[in-house]
Design a protein around this motif. Structure first.
Motif, mmCIF file in Angstrom:
data_model
loop_
_atom_site.group_PDB
_atom_site.id
_atom_site.type_symbol
_atom_site.label_atom_id
_atom_site.label_comp_id
_atom_site.label_asym_id
_atom_site.label_seq_id
_atom_site.Cartn_x
_atom_site.Cartn_y
_atom_site.Cartn_z
ATOM 1 N N PRO A 1 -3.593 12.992 6.314
ATOM 2 C CA PRO A 1 -2.903 11.855 6.958
ATOM 3 C C PRO A 1 -3.677 10.557 6.769
ATOM 4 C CG PRO A 1 -3.940 13.256 8.609
ATOM 5 C CD PRO A 1 -4.076 13.983 7.302
ATOM 6 N N VAL A 2 -2.960 9.434 6.863
ATOM 7 C CA VAL A 2 -3.578 8.124 6.654
ATOM 8 C C VAL A 2 -4.561 7.773 7.765
ATOM 9 C CG1 VAL A 2 -1.656 7.228 5.307
ATOM 10 C CG2 VAL A 2 -1.608 7.037 7.801
ATOM 11 N N SER A 3 -4.509 8.487 8.876
ATOM 12 C CA SER A 3 -5.477 8.225 9.943
ATOM 13 C C SER A 3 -6.908 8.491 9.485
ATOM 14 C CB SER A 3 -5.147 9.076 11.168
ATOM 15 O OG SER A 3 -5.163 10.457 10.839
ATOM 16 N N PHE A 4 -7.087 9.317 8.423
ATOM 17 C CA PHE A 4 -8.427 9.566 7.893
ATOM 18 C C PHE A 4 -9.007 8.315 7.231
ATOM 19 C CE2 PHE A 4 -8.821 14.436 7.475
ATOM 20 C CZ PHE A 4 -8.211 14.608 8.718
ATOM 21 N N LEU A 5 -8.169 7.413 6.816
ATOM 22 C CA LEU A 5 -8.615 6.168 6.198
ATOM 23 C C LEU A 5 -8.683 5.009 7.193
ATOM 24 C CD1 LEU A 5 -6.684 6.111 2.791
ATOM 25 C CD2 LEU A 5 -9.100 6.631 3.171
ATOM 26 N N ASP A 6 -8.394 5.300 8.438
ATOM 27 C CA ASP A 6 -8.345 4.257 9.466
ATOM 28 C C ASP A 6 -7.336 3.175 9.090
ATOM 29 O OD1 ASP A 6 -8.911 3.038 11.849
ATOM 30 O OD2 ASP A 6 -10.735 2.042 11.142
ATOM 31 N N LYS A 7 -6.124 3.631 8.694
ATOM 32 C CA LYS A 7 -5.022 2.742 8.333
ATOM 33 C C LYS A 7 -3.783 3.098 9.167
ATOM 34 C CE LYS A 7 -6.916 0.617 4.669
ATOM 35 N NZ LYS A 7 -7.048 -0.862 4.507
#
Length: 347
Positions: free
Chosen positions: A25-31
């Protein structure tokens, strides 16, 4: 991990990009802002491959989960992911039934510009939005394509709504970038059709109304007349031989009829009512009547009625009226004024 099938590196006519990555998920990129659209993050090596293949812009991809035979379409936002990984919105992973670290296959795709899309909200709460079309238009600006069968989220006023894409034209997957697309809405999934009350047919109302009118027009049953006793219903005769006046019989209720105020003592009460005297047989609560002429002045019948009613019992006998001559003598014996002799002063 890259797989190449049926294309070269920058050859004439271009080629097709295909690769496999592990998804997160994009939450891993802090986005977190990337959750509002359908764009993914690819590694920098994918950009080099796409540039060599002369892929048309905007770059669109088909994402496939071969294990569960699920697929969708998306665009690309940036090429900043780690090698061998792809970061995508979490709602897209849910549509593809993917877990963190699962392998997905990406292929370059060319989609037609959409002209029509039909959406179906999950909840009727979406209809409470003051202007749902404006909210939808603002949300779709973050999307590059739509695929039939996907469920997309819409964030509005700190609340999240889910909408299914149930129809699209001219294909099952369309591009929504710089296109004029007509939008239609289907009833929400939890919408319940209100039940309509069946109107009463006029044919059934007419007999009921006629029956009610007939019942209202029908006269009330008349009460049966009580049996009555007719007193003095015979023919009267005078002692002097003159014709008697016409007699009018009096109707008296029979005893035991239950009529209020009726006498129950028999014929004696009838006589008492005729003679006007208050005796044992008179009706309860009736005022005594003054004896007078009965049936045209027939005094004999009046005396008989008085005797039958018992009106004479208990009364002292009346003295006979004095003769007329005695009345004149009594009048002469009275004092008379100025009845003496007269004298003159002249002598």
């Amino acid at each position: 991990m890259f797989g190449f099938g049926g294309f070269g590196y920058g050859g004439p006519g271009g080629g097709r990009f295909e690769a496999s990555y592990r998804c997160y998920p994009v939450s891993f990129l802090d986005k977190p802002e990337a959750e509002r659209g359908d764009k993914i993050f690819l590694p920098p090596s994918a950009l080099d491959r796409l540039a060599q293949l002369h892929i048309d812009y905007p770059m669109l991809f088909q994402v496939e989960n071969r294990r569960d035979a699920r697929s969708t379409h998306c665009g690309v936002l940036e090429f900043i992911a780690d090698e061998g990984m792809v970061y995508m919105p979490y709602w897209m992973m849910e549509n593809l039934l993917l877990q963190e670290g699962d392998v997905v296959t990406l292929r370059s795709a060319t989609l037609p510009k959409g002209t029509f899309v039909k959406l179906q909200p999950h909840s009727t709460d979406f209809l409470d939005i003051s202007n749902p079309r404006a909210v939808l238009e603002t949300t779709l600006r973050n999307f590059s394509c739509l695929t039939v069968g996907d469920t997309i989220p819409i964030n509005y006023n700190n609340k999240r709504y889910f909408i299914d894409i149930i129809e699209a034209k001219p294909g099952s997957a369309i591009s929504v970038i710089e296109t004029d697309c007509n939008v239609d809405f289907a009833p929400p999934l939890d919408y319940v059709e209100p039940q309509r009350q069946q109107p009463v047919p006029m044919a059934a109302e007419a007999p009921a109304a006629a029956a009610g009118a007939a019942a209202a027009a029908e006269p009330a049953p008349a009460e049966p007349e009580e049996p009555k006793f007719l007193a003095f219903a015979g023919t009267g005769r005078r002692l002097d031989g003159k014709p008697a006046s016409e007699s009018r019989p009096i109707a008296i209720p029979l005893p035991g009829t239950g009529r209020p105020g009726a006498s129950t003592s028999g014929p004696g009460s009838a006589a008492g009512s005729v003679g006007g005297s208050e005796g044992p047989g008179s009706a309860a609560g009736s005022a005594p009547k003054r004896p007078g002429k009965v049936f045209g002045g027939n005094r004999l019948q009046a005396k008989l009625a008085e005797k039958q009613s018992g009106g004479g019992a208990g009364r002292p006998p009346q003295p006979p009226p004095p003769p007329a001559e005695k009345k004149e003598e009594d009048a002469e014996a009275k004092f008379k004024a100025f009845s003496g002799k007269g004298y003159s002063l002249k002598g």
